[in-house]
Design a protein around this motif. Structure first.
Motif, short mmCIF file in Angstrom:
data_model
loop_
_atom_site.label_atom_id
_atom_site.label_comp_id
_atom_site.label_asym_id
_atom_site.label_seq_id
_atom_site.Cartn_x
_atom_site.Cartn_y
_atom_site.Cartn_z
N ASP A 1 0.70 -1.24 -0.08
CA ASP A 1 0.07 0.12 -0.04
C ASP A 1 0.90 1.36 0.23
O ASP A 1 2.08 1.16 0.24
CB ASP A 1 -0.96 0.32 1.25
N LEU A 2 0.38 2.38 -0.24
CA LEU A 2 1.09 3.62 -0.38
C LEU A 2 1.65 3.92 1.06
O LEU A 2 1.05 3.60 2.13
CB LEU A 2 -0.03 4.87 -0.55
N SER A 3 2.71 4.27 1.08
CA SER A 3 3.63 4.39 2.30
C SER A 3 2.90 5.37 3.39
O SER A 3 2.98 4.88 4.60
CB SER A 3 5.17 4.93 2.09
N PRO A 4 2.50 6.42 3.12
CA PRO A 4 1.76 7.28 4.20
C PRO A 4 0.87 6.55 4.93
O PRO A 4 0.56 6.55 6.07
CB PRO A 4 1.29 8.39 3.39
N THR A 5 -0.04 5.70 4.02
CA THR A 5 -1.33 4.96 4.66
C THR A 5 -0.62 3.66 5.55
O THR A 5 -1.15 3.44 6.83
CB THR A 5 -2.18 4.34 3.81
N ALA A 6 0.28 3.12 4.83
CA ALA A 6 1.09 2.17 5.60
C ALA A 6 1.69 2.23 6.77
O ALA A 6 1.72 1.32 7.92
CB ALA A 6 2.09 1.26 4.44
N ASN B 1 12.62 5.18 2.00
CA ASN B 1 11.52 6.41 2.44
C ASN B 1 11.78 6.74 3.96
O ASN B 1 12.03 6.02 4.81
CB ASN B 1 9.95 5.82 2.48
N PRO B 2 11.94 7.93 4.07
CA PRO B 2 12.32 8.58 5.39
C PRO B 2 11.53 8.06 6.53
O PRO B 2 11.88 8.27 7.53
CB PRO B 2 12.23 10.22 5.20
N THR C 1 14.93 -0.67 -0.01
CA THR C 1 14.18 -0.69 -1.15
C THR C 1 14.02 -2.15 -1.83
O THR C 1 14.79 -3.10 -1.28
CB THR C 1 14.74 0.18 -2.36
N VAL C 2 13.06 -2.43 -2.70
CA VAL C 2 12.90 -3.62 -3.58
C VAL C 2 14.25 -3.91 -4.20
O VAL C 2 14.80 -5.07 -4.14
CB VAL C 2 11.68 -3.87 -4.34
N LEU C 3 14.89 -2.64 -4.84
CA LEU C 3 16.06 -2.81 -5.50
C LEU C 3 17.25 -3.49 -4.49
O LEU C 3 17.97 -4.44 -4.98
CB LEU C 3 16.35 -1.53 -6.14
#
Length: 327
Positions: A208-213, A233-234, A241-243
């Motif tokens: 899900d989008l990070s802010p919601t997660a 992500n801060p 990351t997936v990478l």
């Protein structure tokens, strides 16, 4: 004493006056009436919040009303197609995102608009990464562990989405495809019921989008395994990351911005891009977007077009390969 003008001179002067009166210098400056911003989803959510934020600030910047109009239906199709076919006069704009401009060309075999030909980008304001979460009692600590188990146990793990063809569905399906594993999809009608089953332990994974997660991760209700952006992500600095996991060459951020119908006059586009650039450069806007979990962007014109083209060319073919279809 000056000689009176002859007929030929009078005609030349009349023509010059008419041309001057019809030139942009004499025309009413844009905008001289309210501008509508079409949001192709219902109130609430990323499209709507970005649309209202930009409408408020552009209205103050340009001295004219910018009014959000929510035109939901068929995912994001109805509102996006409405904007594509609107008069190209600068008085109808669209909130565009990865969802309606980059993913839809792969989701719908007969899309009624062309994301690259039917829109002129004004600019991109913000992007959000996704966070892959596991139920808190899933006995795997990393994405690598999940993939290893899935390879040994095809179809045993379950992943949720907010519906067939949603961003959560497409991103997760692409990850499992590129990682070479089979994980069973469980579509829901929206993110809220998906969260209920993730927190209740009835599904194993949810992108899900990070802010919601972040709300559920920080509360200890779910465990973050990876984020989808090109950099950490801060909000989740310890989450790779997936990478970084080397499980798949996959990265995606959901950007949001403003678009005008193709063939909008160049001077109107220039005026909009100038105002948009001033709005997104304001420090208070950047702080507000960052506080909400977004990465502020300051991309206008050709820079924005390059991002859109990159993601259309990357994601539309991949979505077709995955065989994902929208509800």
């Amino acid at each position: 004493m000056a000689r009176p003008l002859d007929r030929r001179q009078l005609l030349v002067l009349a023509a010059a006056a008419a041309a001057a009166a019809s030139s942009p210098v004499f025309a009413q400056a844009y905008p001289n009436k309210a501008v509508r911003i079409v949001v192709p989803q219902p109130p609430g959510g990323g499209f709507d919040s970005v649309g209202r934020l930009l409408a408020d600030r552009l209205g103050k910047q340009m001295g004219q009303g910018f009014v959000v109009e929510n035109r939901a239906g068929s995912g994001t199709l109805v509102g996006t197609d409405l904007a594509a076919k609107a008069a190209p006069d600068g008085y109808t704009l669209l909130v565009g995102s990865v969802s309606n401009l980059a993913l839809n060309p792969g989701l719908y075999p007969n899309l009624p608009y062309d994301s690259l030909k039917d829109f002129e980008p004004i600019g991109l304001a913000v992007s959000y990464s996704y966070t892959l979460m596991a139920r808190k009692d899933l006995p795997f600590r990393t994405l690598q562990d999940v993939v290893a188990y899935a390879k040994a146990n095809p179809g045993r793990l379950l992943y949720a989405s907010a519906g067939n063809g949603s961003g959560q569905h497409v991103l997760a399906a692409a990850l499992w495809h590129l990682a070479g594993v089979e994980i069973t999809h469980v579509p829901y009608r929206g993110a809220q019921p998906a969260y209920q089953d993730l927190l209740g332990g009835r599904v194993d994974l949810f992108f899900d989008l990070s802010p919601t997660a972040r709300v559920q991760v920080d509360a200890g209700n779910a465990r973050a395994l990876a984020v989808s952006g090109p950099a950490r992500n801060p909000m989740h600095p310890d989450v790779p990351t997936v990478l970084e996991t080397r499980v798949a060459q996959l990265e995606l951020e959901s950007w949001f911005g403003l678009f005008a119908p193709a063939r909008t006059p160049a001077d109107v586009l220039a005026r909009l891009r100038e105002a948009f650039g001033q709005v997104v450069a304001a420090p208070e806007l950047g702080e507000s977007l960052a506080k909400g979990g977004g990465k502020p962007l300051q991309l206008t014109g050709e820079a924005a077009r390059a991002v859109v083209r990159r993601d259309v060319e990357r994601w539309a073919p991949l979505v077709r390969t995955l065989g994902v279809r929208a509800d």
